[in-house]
Design a protein around this motif. Sequence first.
Motif, PDB file in Angstrom:
ATOM      1  N   VAL A 591       0.844  -1.197   0.000  1.00 35.01           N
ATOM      2  CA  VAL A 591       0.000   0.000   0.000  1.00 35.01           C
ATOM      3  C   VAL A 591       0.882   1.250   0.000  1.00 35.01           C
ATOM      4  O   VAL A 591       1.806   1.368   0.796  1.00 35.01           O
ATOM      5  CB  VAL A 591      -0.983  -0.005   1.186  1.00 35.01           C
ATOM      6  N   GLU A 593       1.927   5.316   0.434  1.00 37.03           N
ATOM      7  CA  GLU A 593       1.571   6.329   1.427  1.00 37.03           C
ATOM      8  C   GLU A 593       0.665   7.388   0.835  1.00 37.03           C
ATOM      9  O   GLU A 593      -0.162   7.968   1.515  1.00 37.03           O
ATOM     10  CB  GLU A 593       2.838   6.956   2.006  1.00 37.03           C
ATOM     11  N   GLU A 594       0.893   7.657  -0.436  1.00 39.31           N
ATOM     12  CA  GLU A 594       0.026   8.607  -1.134  1.00 39.31           C
ATOM     13  C   GLU A 594      -0.231   8.048  -2.523  1.00 39.31           C
ATOM     14  O   GLU A 594       0.563   7.272  -3.038  1.00 39.31           O
ATOM     15  CB  GLU A 594       0.734   9.971  -1.295  1.00 39.31           C
ATOM     16  N   VAL A 595      -1.345   8.452  -3.141  1.00 38.17           N
ATOM     17  CA  VAL A 595      -1.522   8.115  -4.551  1.00 38.17           C
ATOM     18  C   VAL A 595      -1.931   9.373  -5.306  1.00 38.17           C
ATOM     19  O   VAL A 595      -2.623  10.223  -4.752  1.00 38.17           O
ATOM     20  CB  VAL A 595      -2.605   7.035  -4.802  1.00 38.17           C
ATOM     21  N   TRP A 668      -4.776   2.147  -1.127  1.00 38.25           N
ATOM     22  CA  TRP A 668      -4.629   3.388  -0.367  1.00 38.25           C
ATOM     23  C   TRP A 668      -5.993   3.871   0.138  1.00 38.25           C
ATOM     24  O   TRP A 668      -6.166   4.247   1.283  1.00 38.25           O
ATOM     25  CB  TRP A 668      -3.994   4.469  -1.248  1.00 38.25           C
ATOM     26  N   THR A 672      -7.230   4.335   3.956  1.00 37.93           N
ATOM     27  CA  THR A 672      -7.552   5.697   4.403  1.00 37.93           C
ATOM     28  C   THR A 672      -8.969   5.766   4.947  1.00 37.93           C
ATOM     29  O   THR A 672      -9.212   6.343   6.016  1.00 37.93           O
ATOM     30  CB  THR A 672      -7.408   6.671   3.216  1.00 37.93           C
TER      31      THR A 672
END
Length: 879
Positions: A591, A593-595, A668, A672
């Motif tokens: 996964v 951390e950001e997309v 992600w 989240t």
Amino acid sequence: MTMELPKGYEPEDVEQRIYKLWEESGSFKADPASDAPPYAIVIPPPNVTGALHMGHALNNTIQDILIRYKRMDGFNTLWQPGTDHAGIATQNVVERQLAQENTDRHRIGREKFIERVWEWRKEYGGKIINQLKRLGCSCDWGRERFTMDQGLSKAVREVFVSLYEQGLVYRDDYITNWCPRCHTALADLEVEHRDVAGALHYVRYPLTDGSGSLTVATTRPETMLGDTAVAVNPEDERFKKFIGKEVRLPLTDRILPIIADEHVDPSFGTGALKITPAHDPNDFEIGLRHKLPSVKAFDQSGRMNENAGAYQGLDRFEARKRVIADLEAQGFLEKVEPYSHAVGHCYRCSTMIEPLQSLQWFVDVKPLAQKAIQAVRTGKTRIIPPTWEKVYYEWMENIRPWCVSRQIWWGHRIPAWYCDSCGKVIVSREDPEKCDCGGELRQETDVLDTWFSSGLWPFSTLGWPEETDFLKTFYPTSCLVTGFDILFFWVARMMMLGLWFRDEIPFSDVYIHALVRAEDGRKMSKSLGNVIDPLEVMDQYGTDAFRFTLAAFAAQGRDVKLSMKRIEGYRNFINKIWNSARFVLMNLEGVPEEVPEEYLSLADKWILSRLNSTAAQARETLDGYNFDRTASALYQFMWHEFCDWYIELAKPALYGKKGDKAQAAARWTVLTALKDSLKLLHPIIPFVTEEIWSRLPGAEGQIMMADYPKPDPVREDRESEQAMDLIQSVIVGIRNIRGEFNLPPTKPVKTIIFCPDRPTVGLLEANQSAIQDLAWVEEVKASLPGDKPKSAAAAVAGGVEIFIPLAGLIDLDQEAARLAKELDKVSGELAKVEKKLGNAGFLGKAPEDVVAKVKGQRQELSLKKEKLESNLTRVREMV
RNA sequence: GGGCGGAUAGCUCAGCUGGGAGAGCAUCGGCCUUACAAGCCGGGGGUCGCAGGUUCAAGCCCUGUUCCGCCCACCA
């Protein structure tokens, strides 16, 4: 990284461990030096004698929800805990203990007795505190206070002495409510009125001049032994001639004057009233007005005393029987009528109260009440829900002097000393050695009403009368959470004393919650045997399920009727959350951390948008103390949006190729959304959320210290929500047909969808696999309207037509009937809407947006009707 | 005697300032679809206590009424 969770949530394993973690890490601690805005709640101190009951559970769950929410939201929070010494209640408990040892407090003496109570407290007083911990309460336990602590006792003494110096505390020989079992005076509030089936006795009092007699009516004939007059109304023509004459009191030789007083109601009884100043509040007032002597006929145990002549030594109820018998025998009893009336009972032991004239300490609270009224009138303190304001004003405005002395031993001893030589009374902050006159001093033996010390709770617990950092930082406190049953006992007193001694409100909000009742709506009580023990509920279903249930039931202004069925339902919810986390954990490999925004699928954007408005709803409802709405918004989101739709929609992407953009985005997003959902839920269900949090990658620290999600306008995505709406209606439309025809998911079907325009075709094509997976169809063909398939079931949803060719699989008659039913419904709705639009008044007077909305509905409904009609015709032709 | 709250689906209850009657449970039908059978999918079910009124529009506002429940109160 992927950690398998157990298949079902097991609260008992988790709760203890998590609570210990919180406590040991100091997460509950308040910091007076913090720059963050303060938010403080003082706990309604449970009685040391108490065991956790449903009322506590609701009360403290609400406080914990508030304090956890505010803590996460960046406030410097203090939840101030502690217990109340509960004077009479605790004394009674220890007295019972002594009785079992065949002794009593008088035999062991005051000092030894008080020692015993402290011992009792040491051994059992912590019970309820541990139970609160079990409930998950995040109090700053290091700051626990007890109303009999040194510091708090100092505050009590300071307040009492100050009020004395201000002339607001005084001693008076007045009629008070006396409990013959507890052997103490009680405040008016501590008397419970209950209807009792009694009798009205008509007793003839002969005139001394032999000119006849007066008959009085009384429910308590035995009190006649304390009579000192007979009163009639001055305007009563029947009795005017008797005023000033005298009667002879039967069974005694006493001569009583006949007096005139306004209070007497000529229409009640005989219109003549016997006056017993020492044993009736009304009579006492009349006695004062007419300077009548006061004759006590009972002692402190409710037995007849030396003034009762032959009846001396008899219990009051026995005396009543004897008096009635003697009156009858001597021809003074005219008649007896059944009569039901309210009689006062002790709120601690239910013994019938005996109004008794005695020397007591009072506080003149009228001037304090004025300030307390003002604080609410001006809105400095809000009462929520506001319906209680009226009750509060009513009581405050009619307030009478507060009798604060109690003739018991367990409590704050009144700091007054009497000099037997000169008669002086000394009330002082320091214990005096000797009287000014050199005489020996004797300390008052009475103690103060328990509520006197709890009335100081919001500032005494913070260190007052010292100006401590805590006092400066956290007073006035933010919110007081309480049941309405102690609105007068406690809230009103805190308002009065807080305003008087700090010149500042004790709290800005008072949130008054409901009472917890049994499922049948009755009060839970031991005698009814319908008590549900919160601890057993927690054992059976887990603390989180229990807390969520309480929150879900906490609608303002309505009592909570606790149902085991509901708790079970919310236990299932907790388990659902657990399993969703389990699923997420199984699908997190790699996964990011950001997309990048462009990786996000429609479903991703949709759930993030929904999450966003759920966060807004959670905050709004928590801020407004609508915990039931918080619970239902979060339940709805978590279960029906996140689990039922999003996770299902995300599965293909999650299961997709490693390193795939869609997979990264889904991983992600699912993480989240789960994290934020857990944060939103944490204040209500702290244990399971903390436990899951601790296992999530990238989740740092404790969830209880994480930021409470804030709605972010960037994440609000109306377009995606609308698109998802359509996809969902298509899926539901297909499932609906499947359901109606009992087609199991294993039965392969195809679907053809006619769309009104190109973009819709594009949307459905782009989400083909979602429709396939969620509606169990093997092929989705979206196009502009064309030739309709033969032998197909049809549905109309969100402006598109769905066909499922079911040659040979379906019964055409059945399909015709199904469509006819649907058509019926739509026609009905359309008729309503058209009627509205045909109404000139509506078009002329309703606001534009409402008219536009109704027009839109007409458009949609008539389109739907048209399509249903054509499909129905087609199916009928095929039969 | 005064005051307050409630009456909405079979049950327990939401419905905030009036603008297309909702949830959970129960019930009926279909599913062991690899997170969850403590689960998934779908269906049925309400003249919003009664009678009036205000309004273009009332579960929601007003008046009256019935039945529950609670609080306060010194008519013996």
